[in-house]
Design a protein around this motif. Structure first.
Motif, PDB file in Angstrom:
ATOM      1  N   ARG A 103       0.688  -1.152   0.150  1.00  0.00           N
ATOM      2  CA  ARG A 103       0.076  -0.009   0.223  1.00  0.00           C
ATOM      3  C   ARG A 103       0.888   1.283   0.144  1.00  0.00           C
ATOM      4  O   ARG A 103       1.822   1.206   0.538  1.00  0.00           O
ATOM      5  N   TRP A 151       0.173   7.163   9.782  1.00  0.00           N
ATOM      6  CA  TRP A 151      -0.407   6.308   8.725  1.00  0.00           C
ATOM      7  C   TRP A 151      -1.662   6.948   7.953  1.00  0.00           C
ATOM      8  O   TRP A 151      -1.732   6.829   6.887  1.00  0.00           O
ATOM      9  N   ASP A 186       4.507   4.664  11.775  1.00  0.00           N
ATOM     10  CA  ASP A 186       3.580   3.350  11.480  1.00  0.00           C
ATOM     11  C   ASP A 186       4.550   2.939  10.549  1.00  0.00           C
ATOM     12  O   ASP A 186       5.868   3.030  10.409  1.00  0.00           O
ATOM     13  N   ASP A 187       3.930   1.925   9.769  1.00  0.00           N
ATOM     14  CA  ASP A 187       4.797   1.062   8.766  1.00  0.00           C
ATOM     15  C   ASP A 187       5.523   1.909   7.705  1.00  0.00           C
ATOM     16  O   ASP A 187       5.003   2.927   7.376  1.00  0.00           O
ATOM     17  N   TYR A 225       6.469   0.856  14.774  1.00  0.00           N
ATOM     18  CA  TYR A 225       5.637  -0.198  14.243  1.00  0.00           C
ATOM     19  C   TYR A 225       6.225  -1.326  13.872  1.00  0.00           C
ATOM     20  O   TYR A 225       7.418  -1.265  13.316  1.00  0.00           O
ATOM     21  N   CYS A 233       2.075  -5.237   7.379  1.00  0.00           N
ATOM     22  CA  CYS A 233       0.887  -5.180   6.459  1.00  0.00           C
ATOM     23  C   CYS A 233       1.216  -4.616   5.087  1.00  0.00           C
ATOM     24  O   CYS A 233       0.484  -4.707   4.101  1.00  0.00           O
ATOM     25  N   ALA A 234       2.077  -3.593   4.738  1.00  0.00           N
ATOM     26  CA  ALA A 234       2.532  -3.080   3.876  1.00  0.00           C
ATOM     27  C   ALA A 234       3.898  -3.858   2.927  1.00  0.00           C
ATOM     28  O   ALA A 234       4.428  -3.317   2.324  1.00  0.00           O
ATOM     29  N   LYS A 259       3.496  -0.138  18.255  1.00  0.00           N
ATOM     30  CA  LYS A 259       2.267  -0.709  17.645  1.00  0.00           C
ATOM     31  C   LYS A 259       2.609  -1.917  16.774  1.00  0.00           C
ATOM     32  O   LYS A 259       3.443  -2.094  15.782  1.00  0.00           O
ATOM     33  N   ASP A 261       1.114  -5.278  14.769  1.00  0.00           N
ATOM     34  CA  ASP A 261       0.072  -5.377  13.597  1.00  0.00           C
ATOM     35  C   ASP A 261       0.142  -6.858  13.168  1.00  0.00           C
ATOM     36  O   ASP A 261       1.010  -7.062  12.661  1.00  0.00           O
ATOM     37  N   CYS A 297      -2.388  -4.322  17.575  1.00  0.00           N
ATOM     38  CA  CYS A 297      -3.453  -4.376  16.483  1.00  0.00           C
ATOM     39  C   CYS A 297      -3.630  -5.515  15.714  1.00  0.00           C
ATOM     40  O   CYS A 297      -2.799  -6.106  15.205  1.00  0.00           O
ATOM     41  N   ARG A 317      -6.418  -2.424  19.347  1.00  0.00           N
ATOM     42  CA  ARG A 317      -7.607  -2.172  18.422  1.00  0.00           C
ATOM     43  C   ARG A 317      -8.659  -3.059  18.635  1.00  0.00           C
ATOM     44  O   ARG A 317      -8.666  -4.203  18.800  1.00  0.00           O
ATOM     45  N   ASP A 321      -9.533  -0.838   9.823  1.00  0.00           N
ATOM     46  CA  ASP A 321      -8.918   0.520   9.585  1.00  0.00           C
ATOM     47  C   ASP A 321     -10.056   1.606   9.388  1.00  0.00           C
ATOM     48  O   ASP A 321     -11.125   1.140   8.692  1.00  0.00           O
TER      49      ASP A 321
HETATM   50  C1  GLA Z   1      -3.116  -2.072   8.982  1.00  0.00           C
HETATM   51  C2  GLA Z   1      -3.156  -1.204  10.178  1.00  0.00           C
HETATM   52  C3  GLA Z   1      -3.040   0.250   9.833  1.00  0.00           C
HETATM   53  C4  GLA Z   1      -1.687   0.574   9.444  1.00  0.00           C
HETATM   54  C5  GLA Z   1      -1.373  -0.251   8.393  1.00  0.00           C
HETATM   55  C6  GLA Z   1      -0.028  -0.205   7.847  1.00  0.00           C
HETATM   56  O1  GLA Z   1      -3.991  -1.807   8.074  1.00  0.00           O
HETATM   57  O2  GLA Z   1      -4.425  -1.378  10.907  1.00  0.00           O
HETATM   58  O3  GLA Z   1      -3.418   0.993  11.179  1.00  0.00           O
HETATM   59  O4  GLA Z   1      -0.863   0.409  10.436  1.00  0.00           O
HETATM   60  O5  GLA Z   1      -1.702  -1.547   8.511  1.00  0.00           O
HETATM   61  O6  GLA Z   1       0.436  -1.103   6.964  1.00  0.00           O
END
Ligand code: GLA
Length: 496
Positions: A103, A151, A186-187, A225, A233-234, A259, A261, A297, A317, A321
């Motif tokens: 992403r 993010w 974040d990521d 993160y 996630c990314a 954080k 995830d 998360c 969480r 999202d």
């Molecule tokens: C997930 C988390 C988001 C963010 C992205 C980063 O979707 O829920 O808050 O951290 O990953 O890739």
């Protein structure tokens, strides 16, 4: 013509400006003129449909469902020597991209993949999660964490100068004075591991220790993160198999917040194992020699509220999202009622970060967002660009009267006291014996609303204050009648 060697594992690598690359694997099987297999990004697989091979020419479809719509992408191309040349069509401009993977960057519509070993890119072997035991409380987040996270606004475009600028703006805007503290990356800060297995940073973050020192020099704290899975996630490097080493690295860099995830951990573990997997990082953080706030998360799965505190999660969480629109924000926010009893000092439900100032909602709706999150004793992590925000956004974020409700020492989450069509009254008990009351109107037209304190826990009010008008109300000792705008809120504090 000779049959082309189409079958096998092909990898298409997209180098990014941060020096890391995102890989897409084409795991192809051929039976005569028929092609099958998967397209893999992260550890997400899309099945190949309608696949055909004629000589060295191949064509296939993959589909995915996003936001209730099924999107089909068609790939077509040729094998030339050890290269697989593919072009994509369909997918509404997302061709070559992948929902949920990489992403922040769209994939190109033309690609050249290279042949690689069959097992390259597959998830690593399973590591057994530890036996369950409670992790010692780190003493943090006695009230919900406050700060900023990269993010919602920046996605994969955050970098070191950006984070420094945000820290500067947190101070100059008055947010620090209002209680905001953490500046959280974040990521997309990660690069590969070095020969010793240590996580390294990509080109956008040349020196994490120096960055942490800078943020600390402003009187603020800093967060980052990671993921319990091998990939974030990314699709960047996660902490899988390196939990203790990473926790020590974060501590050595001077970080104060993590954080964590779930994402690709689902390629290895079941949801029932989340408790043990999160406990592993909880233990690693508590052994790292520095207090690090632990933010879980995993989108509220596996009844996280029941075990989050025992892995020393300071926040977890509760949903997928958030997006910067009324529907997403209000569905999430008003959906938190049943979780109220799980919030307590040190351990809070987290309905996701704020979208205030990102442009997709009106000021009235952002006031509702801020009010609702404060009634929920939610973490207040701004998600906008603090460097360029206008006064209206700033006034919403630094409303000290509303923040005081979020930060109330009792750490209790508010709940829905009553509902009448589109209008809802929420109440939050406060440490001083008083209450915060929010009159919300989710409807499309203004609504007359009335709240009586007796039914909400205060018989006769000593004082009542409108927290957005910033004025004490007269004649409101027993209750208050007012008109609430569409999608809006009137929020008051009632002293016993
Ligand atoms: C997930 C988390 C988001 C963010 C992205 C980063 O979707 O829920 O808050 O951290 O990953 O890739």
């Amino acid at each position: 013509m000779l049959a082309a060697d189409v079958a096998g594992n092909w990898v298409f690598s997209v180098p990014g400006p941060d020096g890391t690359s995102r890989d897409t694997y084409f795991r192809l099987k051929q039976e005569g003129g028929k092609l099958s297999g998967v397209v893999q990004q992260g550890y997400n697989n899309r099945t190949i449909d309608n696949g055909t091979v004629v000589g060295s020419h191949l064509k296939f479809d993959t589909s995915f469902t996003g936001r209730g719509q099924t999107v089909t992408i068609t790939y077509e191309g040729d094998v030339t020597g050890d290269e697989l040349h593919l072009k994509t069509s369909g997918g509404g401009g997302r061709a070559g991209g992948f929902p949920g993977g990489g992403r922040g960057r769209g994939g190109p519509a033309e690609m050249i993949a290279k042949k690689t070993g069959d097992t390259v890119g597959l998830p690593p072997a399973r590591i057994e999660p530890p036996a369950l035991h409670p992790v010692k409380y780190n003493g943090l987040a006695k009230t919900p964490p406050m700060g900023w996270n990269s993010w919602n606004h920046f996605k994969g475009q955050i970098d070191d100068p950006g984070v420094r600028g945000i820290a500067d703006a947190m101070v100059s805007s008055g947010m620090k004075d209002a209680g905001y503290q953490y500046v959280n990356i974040d990521d997309t800060w990660e690069a590969q591991r070095d020969a010793g297995g240590n996580i390294t940073t990509n080109k956008r973050f040349p020196d994490m220790k120096a960055l942490a020192d800078y943020v600390h020099s402003k009187g603020l704290k800093i967060g980052l993160y990671s993921s319990p899975g091998p990939k974030t996630c990314a699709n960047y490097e996660g902490s899988y198999g390196h939990e203790e080493q990473d926790a020590k690295t974060y501590a050595a860099w001077g970080f104060d917040y993590l954080k964590y995830d779930w994402c690709s951990a689902s390629a290895i573990y079941k949801d029932e194992e989340m408790h043990a997997v999160y406990q592993k990082m909880g233990d690693a953080l508590s052994a790292a020699g520095r207090p690090i706030l632990f933010s879980l998360c995993q989108y509220g799965r596996a009844n996280v509220q029941e075990w989050g505190p025992s892995v020393d999660g300071n926040a977890w969480r509760t949903t997928g999202d958030i997006s910067d629109n009324w529907r997403s924000m209000s569905t999430i926010g008003f959906g938190q009622n049943d979780l109220a009893k799980w919030a307590a000092p040190g351990h809070f439900n987290d309905p996701d970060m704020l979208e205030i100032g990102n442009g997709g909602m009106s000021a009235v709706e952002y006031r509702t967002h801020m009010s609702l999150w404060s009634m929920l004793a939610a973490p207040l992590l701004a998600g906008n660009d603090l460097r360029t925000m206008n006064d209206e956004t700033k006034e919403i974020l630094v409303n000290k009267d509303v923040i005081a409700i979020d930060q109330d020492k009792a750490g209790q989450q508010g709940h829905r006291a009553s509902q009448n069509g589109d209008t809802e009254i929420w109440v939050k008990p406060l440490a001083d014996g008083g209450i915060a009351v929010a009159l919300f109107n989710r409807g499309e037209a203004g609504a007359d609303m009335k709240a009586a304190w007796a039914g909400l826990g205060v018989k006769k009010a000593k004082k009542v204050r409108d927290l957005w008008a910033h004025k004490d109300l007269t004649g409101a000792a027993e209750g208050y009648s007012t008109t609430v705008p569409a999608h809006g809120v009137v929020m008051v504090r009632v002293w016993k």
